[in-house]
Design an enzyme around this catalytic site. Structure first.
Site, PDB file in Angstrom:
ATOM      1  N   ILE A 176       0.612  -1.442   0.183  1.00  0.00           N
ATOM      2  CA  ILE A 176      -0.061   0.182  -0.019  1.00  0.00           C
ATOM      3  C   ILE A 176       1.218   0.926   0.287  1.00  0.00           C
ATOM      4  O   ILE A 176       1.661   0.698   0.686  1.00  0.00           O
ATOM      5  CB  ILE A 176      -0.915   0.224   1.141  1.00  0.00           C
TER       6      ILE A 176
ATOM      7  N   GLY B 270       4.117   3.688   3.070  1.00  0.00           N
ATOM      8  CA  GLY B 270       4.494   3.168   2.443  1.00  0.00           C
ATOM      9  C   GLY B 270       3.885   1.399   3.533  1.00  0.00           C
ATOM     10  O   GLY B 270       4.873   1.751   4.398  1.00  0.00           O
ATOM     11  N   LYS B 271       4.054   0.563   2.591  1.00  0.00           N
ATOM     12  CA  LYS B 271       3.600  -0.998   3.852  1.00  0.00           C
ATOM     13  C   LYS B 271       3.371  -1.559   3.399  1.00  0.00           C
ATOM     14  O   LYS B 271       2.531  -1.773   2.186  1.00  0.00           O
ATOM     15  CB  LYS B 271       2.925  -0.624   5.069  1.00  0.00           C
ATOM     16  N   GLY B 272       3.584  -2.955   2.941  1.00  0.00           N
ATOM     17  CA  GLY B 272       3.460  -3.983   2.258  1.00  0.00           C
ATOM     18  C   GLY B 272       3.376  -5.752   3.246  1.00  0.00           C
ATOM     19  O   GLY B 272       3.812  -5.299   4.064  1.00  0.00           O
TER      20      GLY B 272
ATOM     21  N   ASP C  34      10.401  -5.893   8.492  1.00  0.00           N
ATOM     22  CA  ASP C  34       9.395  -5.402   9.056  1.00  0.00           C
ATOM     23  C   ASP C  34       9.110  -6.417  10.483  1.00  0.00           C
ATOM     24  O   ASP C  34       9.729  -7.888  10.609  1.00  0.00           O
ATOM     25  CB  ASP C  34       7.789  -4.700   9.163  1.00  0.00           C
TER      26      ASP C  34
END
Ligand code: GLU
Length: 439
Positions: free
Chosen positions: A63, A108-110, A149
């Site tokens: 995202i 952002g992050k995924g 992460d």
């Protein structure tokens, strides 16, 4: 409290925090609306051939929440509970975090919806390389820069960097400086372009923030601490606290933990050694002098109970959504240092505020990780190699500055540290929008 907040949906919770701050500063509605929706939502699916020969379909997300201040930036997690709402919330929090620690990145992050602990190393590598190929058109050192992460680490980042590089060469070998190619991800191993100090950076940043808070509040050490989580963040922070006048009275990992029955906290080196030997903290019966106490029992504390202990400081350093409307009234600590992302639901947040508990929000407390990611990116882009001393000095400077700026707003506006943090972030985002984006 509205229905939607009661259901503890992570993205709704993140929006609640944003809206609360927006109201205080009369933030323009149209900007708030833009920030309430990610700019791009990428969903990926690919087949993974397991060692058994079977095919498993892997599902995940990236995202890209906002890029007004620079390339999207944030981690990739591998966890069975990964879902779109969670990743959207985490991406929004990265936008806020990157503004607060003042790095030139958006958010952002995924993540992949998978338990990596059930995979062989070969399966893990293949899955990661496939994920990198799926994301390749949408990542890059000046577009979107992933990082570690939950359940991802430097080895995984090395695989992504390698796969990305291979793809660029296969696709016509666009002439990009090799160092710049490496800046497609941060949190790499040092031998592969990673930065000194990146691994410890999140814990280290949290430590600097807590020391600042302790001074500001005029608290006298020793101060007692309970830490939920003993992964990369919790373990490094625990060691720093243990060496600097804090008593770690309880600590846990995903299976539960141990509590000291004496007045003295744990020696974290011994906890680490025990975890290494036994695999889980809950298997640790004797940790230093603690087992001399006849009352001490094996793995005697759950991840829920650890939140309610009578300590000065509570540190959730594992997953989100653990402090809820249900358990918040039972929290006895005066300070909560949020080292996990999003550990407190919106409902719990209100209860804690009412009870006068100081909550240092995730986007400030754990910003040390992305701050050193920025240093890594900068070193790659400029072909430099910084010493550990330089990294830690600059990290301290950046997080202390962020803390001071947030605290000033907290005092001026008489709001919680979280709201003050969001107020500062919104002010800077508005500035970025007006200067860079506005047509
Ligand atoms: N995953 C970390 C975080 O949540 C680090 C992100 C990064 O270094 O880009 O802040």
């Amino acid at each position: 409290m509205t229905e939607e907040h009661m259901n503890n949906d992570p993205f709704e919770g993140a929006l609640t925090q944003l809206n609360k701050a927006a109201k205080i500063i009369d933030f323009p509605d149209e900007l708030l609306q833009i920030l309430s929706t990610p700019q791009r939502q990428i969903e990926v699916s690919f087949p993974l051939k397991m060692d058994s020969g079977k095919i498993q379909l892997i599902h995940g997300y990236r995202i890209q929440h906002n890029n007004w201040r620079g390339p999207y930036k944030g981690g990739l997690r591998y966890h069975p509970d990964v879902n779109k709402s969670e990743v959207k919330a985490l991406a929004l929090w990265m936008t806020i975090k990157n503004v607060i620690c003042d790095v030139p990145f958006g958010g952002g992050k995924g993540g992949l919806e998978i338990d990596p602990k059930n995979l062989s190393k070969k399966e893990l590598e293949e899955m990661t390389r496939q994920f990198a190929r799926s994301l390749a058109p949408n990542i890059g050192s000046e577009l979107d820069v992933p990082a570690p992460d939950v359940n991802t680490n430097s080895l995984i980042m090395d695989w992504i960097a390698d796969e990305y590089e291979k793809l660029r060469i296969e696709n016509g070998g666009l002439k990009i400086d090799a160092n710049k190619l490496k800046a497609v991800v941060t949190g790499k191993s040092i031998k592969n372009g990673g930065s000194e100090g990146r691994e410890e950076a999140t814990g280290m940043g949290g430590f600097f923030v807590l020391e600042e808070l302790v001074n500001k509040m005029g608290l006298k050490k020793p101060l007692t601490v309970a830490i939920q989580g003993f992964g990369n963040v919790g373990s490094h922070l625990a060691k720093l606290l243990c060496d600097n006048g804090f008593e770690i009275m309880a600590i846990s990992d995903s299976r539960g933990g141990v509590r000291s029955r004496t007045e003295k906290g744990f020696n974290i080196d011994l906890v680490k050694k025990c975890k290494l030997e036994k695999g889980f903290i809950s298997e640790c019966y004797c940790i230093g002098s603690v087992c001399d106490n006849p009352d001490d029992v094996k793995g005697d504390i759950s991840n829920e109970t650890i939140l309610k202990l009578p300590v000065d400081i509570l540190i959730p350093a594992a997953m989100e959504g653990v402090i809820t409307g249900e358990n918040a009234p039972d929290i006895k600590a005066n300070i909560i240092l949020e080292m996990a992302n999003g550990p407190t639901t919106a409902e719990a947040d209100e209860i804690l505020e009412k009870n006068g508990i100081i909550v240092v929000p995730d986007v400030l407390a754990n910003s040390g990780g992305v701050t050193v990611s920025y240093f890594e990116w900068l070193q790659n882009m400029n072909g430099e190699k910084w010493s550990l001393e330089k990294v830690n000095t600059q990290l301290k400077e950046k997080v202390v500055k962020a803390f001071e700026e947030v605290w000033k707003i907290k005092e001026e506006k008489k709001v919680s540290p979280r709201t003050a943090t969001y107020v500062l972030a919104l002010q800077r985002l508005k500035e970025a929008y007006t200067k860079v984006v506005q047509p």
